[in-house]
Design a protein around this motif. Structure first.
Motif, short mmCIF file in Angstrom:
data_model
loop_
_atom_site.label_atom_id
_atom_site.label_comp_id
_atom_site.label_asym_id
_atom_site.label_seq_id
_atom_site.Cartn_x
_atom_site.Cartn_y
_atom_site.Cartn_z
N LEU B 247 0.83 -1.22 0.00
CA LEU B 247 0.00 0.00 0.00
C LEU B 247 0.86 1.26 0.00
N LEU B 248 2.06 1.16 0.57
CA LEU B 248 2.95 2.32 0.59
C LEU B 248 3.35 2.73 -0.82
N ASN B 249 3.08 1.86 -1.78
CA ASN B 249 3.39 2.20 -3.18
C ASN B 249 2.26 2.98 -3.84
N LEU B 250 1.27 3.40 -3.08
CA LEU B 250 0.20 4.24 -3.66
C LEU B 250 0.84 5.38 -4.46
N GLY B 251 0.45 5.47 -5.71
CA GLY B 251 0.98 6.52 -6.58
C GLY B 251 2.32 6.19 -7.21
N HIS B 252 2.97 5.14 -6.71
CA HIS B 252 4.36 4.90 -7.11
C HIS B 252 4.51 4.13 -8.42
N THR B 253 3.53 3.34 -8.79
CA THR B 253 3.64 2.66 -10.09
C THR B 253 3.67 3.71 -11.19
N PHE B 254 2.77 4.69 -11.09
CA PHE B 254 2.80 5.79 -12.05
C PHE B 254 4.09 6.61 -11.89
N ALA B 255 4.45 6.90 -10.63
CA ALA B 255 5.61 7.78 -10.39
C ALA B 255 6.88 7.19 -10.98
N HIS B 256 7.09 5.90 -10.75
CA HIS B 256 8.32 5.28 -11.26
C HIS B 256 8.34 5.30 -12.79
N ALA B 257 7.18 5.09 -13.40
CA ALA B 257 7.13 5.11 -14.86
C ALA B 257 7.46 6.52 -15.38
N ILE B 258 6.93 7.54 -14.71
CA ILE B 258 7.22 8.92 -15.12
C ILE B 258 8.72 9.20 -14.97
N GLU B 259 9.28 8.77 -13.84
CA GLU B 259 10.71 9.01 -13.63
C GLU B 259 11.54 8.31 -14.70
N ARG B 260 11.07 7.16 -15.13
CA ARG B 260 11.79 6.44 -16.17
C ARG B 260 11.72 7.20 -17.50
N ILE B 261 10.54 7.71 -17.77
CA ILE B 261 10.35 8.47 -19.01
C ILE B 261 11.27 9.70 -19.05
N VAL B 262 11.43 10.38 -17.91
CA VAL B 262 12.31 11.56 -17.91
C VAL B 262 13.76 11.15 -17.63
N ALA B 263 14.02 9.85 -17.67
CA ALA B 263 15.38 9.33 -17.48
C ALA B 263 15.99 9.81 -16.16
N TYR B 264 15.16 9.83 -15.12
CA TYR B 264 15.64 10.20 -13.78
C TYR B 264 16.33 11.56 -13.79
N ASP B 265 15.90 12.44 -14.65
CA ASP B 265 16.51 13.76 -14.72
C ASP B 265 15.82 14.67 -13.70
N ASN B 266 16.51 14.95 -12.58
CA ASN B 266 15.91 15.72 -11.50
C ASN B 266 15.58 17.15 -11.91
N ALA B 267 16.25 17.64 -12.94
CA ALA B 267 15.93 18.99 -13.40
C ALA B 267 14.50 19.01 -13.93
N THR B 311 0.03 17.61 -10.67
CA THR B 311 -0.99 16.56 -10.51
C THR B 311 -1.38 15.91 -11.85
N ARG B 312 -0.78 16.38 -12.96
CA ARG B 312 -1.18 15.85 -14.27
C ARG B 312 0.06 15.44 -15.08
N LEU B 313 -0.13 14.52 -15.99
CA LEU B 313 0.98 14.12 -16.86
C LEU B 313 1.48 15.30 -17.67
N SER B 314 0.58 16.22 -17.99
CA SER B 314 0.99 17.40 -18.76
C SER B 314 1.85 18.34 -17.92
N ASP B 315 1.92 18.11 -16.60
CA ASP B 315 2.81 18.91 -15.76
C ASP B 315 4.27 18.46 -15.86
N VAL B 316 4.51 17.32 -16.52
CA VAL B 316 5.89 16.83 -16.65
C VAL B 316 6.61 17.68 -17.70
N PRO B 317 7.66 18.41 -17.29
CA PRO B 317 8.37 19.26 -18.26
C PRO B 317 8.92 18.41 -19.40
#
Lengths: 374, 374
Positions: B247-267, B311-317
């Motif tokens: 349950l602690l992974n709430l939101g994290h399946t999406f989050a990890h996929a997004i981080e992967r898409i941005v190649a873990y670029d913290n900027a 809060t939206r995928l469109s918020d991903v720079p």
């Protein structure tokens, strides 16, 4: 005693109990036994370039017949594969194969493959199932049982790793037949060790039956089963080496130092040969410290030598360096606590104990005397 | 509620119980608290190039005053340090410093340092003591508690690691003052998560006090303590994530996929921002599947947005890629079992549950609708 039937040694760790299946043909039942673990869809066989071509196809067929998909990951044979780089490579290969938590990693090979694949299985997704399929005598009687996994650092052997118990160990003693004599002898050092630790009658059994063990008779199965049972007992009582398990390191403080001196060059010295020398040294050191009768130390060396194994530092091809270098190598060992050297010493055959504060000077004087051939 | 006193949240894992010490000045007592663990001769402080210069010297002085020798190991700041190469580098530095089994590795930094140093501590000599000294809000409320450690593979985030419980967690909330606002907000996403998982009243508390938490008032300490207590409860009941811990992974399946898409670029996106989007997506996905009232999904997004979080995928720079790419990235996640996608979904605020067999087509349709701005 029949060599035909399989023997099963249970390791009764709470919540993580597993079986060690020993005997000729133990691998033939791999498919059914691994399927019986439940929820296994895939198996990744990690092996090396020597063992893979000999045994992987049969294992793959076994697993396929049980409905388990397989992938094979092959690393170079030899201690050099216990590296950070190979660890990364194996992990990435397992990830690419999409191994999931209930799938299994099968370590098919000797101690190097078992340690490397075991650490990868421990770390992949923070832990997936591991099946040890040891193909060397050394791995069957020692490294495949008990959950120690790991790799080497440039600073020393097995310094990075995990405790990760296998879900199953399949020790097929028929595989020992094809091992070079040197590898069989090296593994035998670990067999003898169990007698020396706490079982004098087993050491006597070794003195009588060592030749038959080496020849691959039914005594081989008996020796492997006795060794696994001895190790399983110790591991069950002290999984994390807070106490008794350290006894399994009898001979190993010396052995690891020797291996470090030869830079883990298997052409010069394999692990079991270093252990053989280490066992002999541990008893002679105990004798020198007035702890152990000289006749016991002599008997240990005599049996190892009779089996064609090295027992002296001068047996190290190219030499074992200086006493100072050996001592420095020992100080790098994991078995250091608060800067003091810990040795496993013995009051006699079958009477080993943990000596936690051996003065480095005593060790140095002993090594100097050994090198002077005293 | 006073912000002055320290709060202690116990984590009562059998045989490995430890305290989380929370509050302004928690690090000032580090020397005495670490010495109280017993038999500690040395501490290796693993930190990063941002945090080290700010806080390591004070911690070293504290430890020195308690008679504990220190070494400092500094890695580059950022997700890039959660690599196989840095793991090897940190392990070798710890070995060179001769860290022994009862010595401690202190992870002084955010989640990256905690995960990397934690995996090194888990693996060094097959496990040495670990003290987590989290310096980011994200690390204080999430990653420093519960024993998950690990590094990234080129294939995905946190795919290689260990469960290794710390011996002590020191969460000094005064350190949050110096964090950039973006980092504070990112950490806050994990605070909100605890309310969303199973504690609707805490989510309401967040709605009322989120601003004060972000401003660093006494509410910050309360939020950190409540978060740690929530996580400690889950971890105590299910350390290895066989069930509830997922349950602690709430939101994290999406989050990890997004981080992967941005190649873990913290900027482009830090973990907490991805989690914020992931939480909003988890609730909207639950709504779409007819599981969760629309008003709850709206309230979740509204609070996160009010706190200045995406809060939206469109918020991903730079965009979040295609639905197919996101789905593929999710399939790489650890939370895959037998090829099926596992999501944490919700029947409402505080009513999350594990959905083990979400059809990939449903997920793809949802992502497509999200990207179309429906």
């Amino acid at each position: 005693m029949s060599g035909g039937a399989l023997r099963i040694v249970p390791v009764s760790l709470p919540g993580r109990a597993y079986d060690i299946v020993i005997g000729r043909g133990a691998l033939a039942g791999a498919g059914a036994r691994i399927a019986a673990l439940g929820s296994v869809r895939q198996a990744a066989i990690v092996t090396d370039a020597h063992v893979g071509p000999l045994h992987a196809a049969a294992l793959e067929a076994e697993l396929g017949a049980a409905g388990i998909r397989t992938t094979r990951v092959t690393v170079q044979a030899g201690e050099g594969s216990k590296s950070y780089a190979k660890f990364a490579e194996v992990c990435d290969a397992l990830i690419a194969a999409r191994i999931e938590r209930k799938d299994v990693v099968v370590a098919l090979g000797g101690g190097v493959v078992g340690d490397l694949a075991g650490f990868a299985a421990a770390s992949l997704l923070r832990g997936v199932r591991l099946v040890q399929a040891p193909t060397s005598l050394l791995a069957q009687v020692d490294s495949s049982v008990g959950g120690k996994t790991g790799i080497n650092s440039p600073h020393g052997k097995n310094l990075v790793g995990a405790f990760h118990q296998p879900s199953l160990v399949l020790a097929d003693t028929a595989l020992i037949d094809t091992l070079p004599a040197r590898e069989r002898k090296a593994g035998y050092a670990e067999v003898v060790k169990y007698g020396l630790i706490n079982d004098a009658p087993f050491f006597e059994w070794c003195e009588r039956h060592g030749g038959a063990v080496m020849a691959g008779g039914p005594e081989l199965d008996e020796a492997v089963a006795a060794s696994c049972a001895a190790k399983a007992g110790v591991v069950t009582r002290d999984e994390r080496e807070d106490g008794e398990r350290a006894l399994l390191n009898l001979g190993h403080t010396f052995a690891h130092a020797i291996e470090r001196i030869v830079a883990y060059d298997n052409a010069r010295m394999v692990h079991g040969e270093a252990v053989s020398i280490g066992l002999a040294l541990a008893f002679r050191f105990s004798q020198r410290l007035g702890l152990c009768p000289g006749q016991d130390a002599t008997r240990v060396s005599a049996h190892l030598a009779a089996m064609g194994m090295p027992t002296r530092l001068s047996d190290v091809p190219g030499g074992a360096g200086t006493p100072e270098a050996l001592l420095e190598a020992m100080a790098q060992d994991k078995k250091v606590a608060a800067g003091k050297l810990t040795f496993i010493l013995a009051r006699g055959i079958g009477q080993s104990f943990i000596a936690r504060d051996v003065p480095p000077d005593e060790a140095k004087a002993f090594l100097r005397a050994e090198m002077a051939g005293e």
